[in-house]
Design a protein around this motif. Structure first.
Motif, PDB file in Angstrom:
ATOM      1  N   ASP A 108       0.814  -1.219   0.000  1.00 20.89           N
ATOM      2  CA  ASP A 108       0.000   0.000   0.000  1.00 20.89           C
ATOM      3  C   ASP A 108       0.852   1.276   0.000  1.00 20.89           C
ATOM      4  N   LEU A 109       2.174   1.127  -0.081  1.00 22.95           N
ATOM      5  CA  LEU A 109       3.139   2.238  -0.113  1.00 22.95           C
ATOM      6  C   LEU A 109       3.108   3.104   1.144  1.00 22.95           C
ATOM      7  N   LYS A 110       2.624   2.565   2.235  1.00 19.65           N
ATOM      8  CA  LYS A 110       2.583   3.348   3.475  1.00 19.65           C
ATOM      9  C   LYS A 110       3.904   3.285   4.238  1.00 19.65           C
ATOM     10  N   PHE A 111       4.628   2.181   4.092  1.00 14.21           N
ATOM     11  CA  PHE A 111       5.869   2.005   4.844  1.00 14.21           C
ATOM     12  C   PHE A 111       6.994   1.512   3.937  1.00 14.21           C
ATOM     13  N   ALA A 112       8.193   1.958   4.277  1.00 17.40           N
ATOM     14  CA  ALA A 112       9.399   1.464   3.614  1.00 17.40           C
ATOM     15  C   ALA A 112      10.326   0.957   4.713  1.00 17.40           C
ATOM     16  N   ASP A 113      10.387  -0.362   4.865  1.00 16.41           N
ATOM     17  CA  ASP A 113      11.293  -0.956   5.849  1.00 16.41           C
ATOM     18  C   ASP A 113      12.704  -0.845   5.288  1.00 16.41           C
ATOM     19  N   THR A 114      13.500  -0.020   5.936  1.00 16.67           N
ATOM     20  CA  THR A 114      14.842   0.287   5.444  1.00 16.67           C
ATOM     21  C   THR A 114      15.865  -0.380   6.351  1.00 16.67           C
ATOM     22  N   TYR A 115      16.661  -1.260   5.768  1.00 16.02           N
ATOM     23  CA  TYR A 115      17.647  -2.027   6.527  1.00 16.02           C
ATOM     24  C   TYR A 115      19.010  -1.362   6.409  1.00 16.02           C
ATOM     25  N   PHE A 116      19.585  -1.066   7.566  1.00 14.49           N
ATOM     26  CA  PHE A 116      20.881  -0.410   7.632  1.00 14.49           C
ATOM     27  C   PHE A 116      21.910  -1.380   8.195  1.00 14.49           C
ATOM     28  N   ALA A 144      19.982   7.442  16.467  1.00 14.42           N
ATOM     29  CA  ALA A 144      20.350   8.553  15.579  1.00 14.42           C
ATOM     30  C   ALA A 144      19.649   8.422  14.228  1.00 14.42           C
ATOM     31  N   LEU A 145      19.537   7.202  13.719  1.00  8.45           N
ATOM     32  CA  LEU A 145      18.829   6.987  12.450  1.00  8.45           C
ATOM     33  C   LEU A 145      17.344   7.304  12.591  1.00  8.45           C
ATOM     34  N   ASN A 146      16.763   6.924  13.713  1.00  7.67           N
ATOM     35  CA  ASN A 146      15.349   7.227  13.947  1.00  7.67           C
ATOM     36  C   ASN A 146      15.106   8.729  14.055  1.00  7.67           C
ATOM     37  N   GLU A 147      16.101   9.458  14.552  1.00  7.77           N
ATOM     38  CA  GLU A 147      15.966  10.910  14.662  1.00  7.77           C
ATOM     39  C   GLU A 147      15.919  11.587  13.291  1.00  7.77           C
ATOM     40  N   PRO A 154       6.290   6.807   1.360  1.00  8.91           N
ATOM     41  CA  PRO A 154       6.145   5.909   2.509  1.00  8.91           C
ATOM     42  C   PRO A 154       6.909   6.400   3.738  1.00  8.91           C
ATOM     43  N   GLU A 155       6.392   6.023   4.897  1.00 10.11           N
ATOM     44  CA  GLU A 155       7.080   6.308   6.147  1.00 10.11           C
ATOM     45  C   GLU A 155       8.294   5.385   6.234  1.00 10.11           C
ATOM     46  N   ILE A 156       9.428   5.949   6.608  1.00 11.23           N
ATOM     47  CA  ILE A 156      10.667   5.176   6.715  1.00 11.23           C
ATOM     48  C   ILE A 156      10.677   4.461   8.066  1.00 11.23           C
ATOM     49  N   ARG A 157      10.819   3.146   8.025  1.00 14.26           N
ATOM     50  CA  ARG A 157      10.979   2.372   9.262  1.00 14.26           C
ATOM     51  C   ARG A 157      12.410   1.850   9.287  1.00 14.26           C
ATOM     52  N   VAL A 158      13.121   2.212  10.336  1.00 20.18           N
ATOM     53  CA  VAL A 158      14.541   1.879  10.466  1.00 20.18           C
ATOM     54  C   VAL A 158      14.699   0.494  11.085  1.00 20.18           C
ATOM     55  N   LYS A 159      15.490  -0.343  10.415  1.00 20.03           N
ATOM     56  CA  LYS A 159      15.780  -1.685  10.928  1.00 20.03           C
ATOM     57  C   LYS A 159      17.264  -1.965  10.727  1.00 20.03           C
TER      58      LYS A 159
END
Length: 120
Positions: free
Chosen positions: A44-52, A73-76, A95-100
């Motif tokens: 649904d393009l609401k979230f982008a799970d971004t793996y660091f 710091a990434l979440n900030e 999409p909202e960036i979700r930090v993982k």
């Protein structure tokens, strides 16, 4: 939405975030220590799970980086990252960036060390 389209959007988001981390982020907790390994966009393009991935210390005797501190710091800056993605990627909804954290590099190093110890 088609899987290919989602993968393409994920790659574009990854490109933008990588560029921003390299060129625009000034935070010493992040700069030069973190890289983007993958971006999974929900259907649904609401979230982008971004793996660091956090780069390991160059020398084995160096102190390990505090993952929780880097994650914080990434979440900030995830709002700033989303804004930059919105400016550079042409999609209706950003999409909202979700930090993982992606621990695959650390796991690979541990496995390599274990295998090397077995060869003794």
């Amino acid at each position: 939405m088609k899987k290919q389209r989602l993968e393409g959007i994920g790659k574009e988001i990854m490109r933008v975030i990588s560029k921003v981390l390299l060129e625009e982020v000034k935070n010493p907790k992040i700069k030069g220590l973190v890289s983007v390994t993958e971006v999974d966009v929900t259907e649904d393009l609401k979230f982008a799970d971004t793996y660091f991935s956090i780069l390991p210390p160059l020398k084995s005797d160096e102190k390990k980086y505090d993952h929780e501190e880097i994650l914080e710091a990434l979440n900030e800056i995830k709002g700033f990252l989303r804004k930059r993605v919105a400016e550079e990627v042409d999609i209706r909804y950003t999409p909202e960036i979700r930090v993982k954290l992606d621990n695959s590099m650390e796991n690979a190093i541990k496995i390599t060390k274990l295998l090397n110890d077995l060869k003794v």
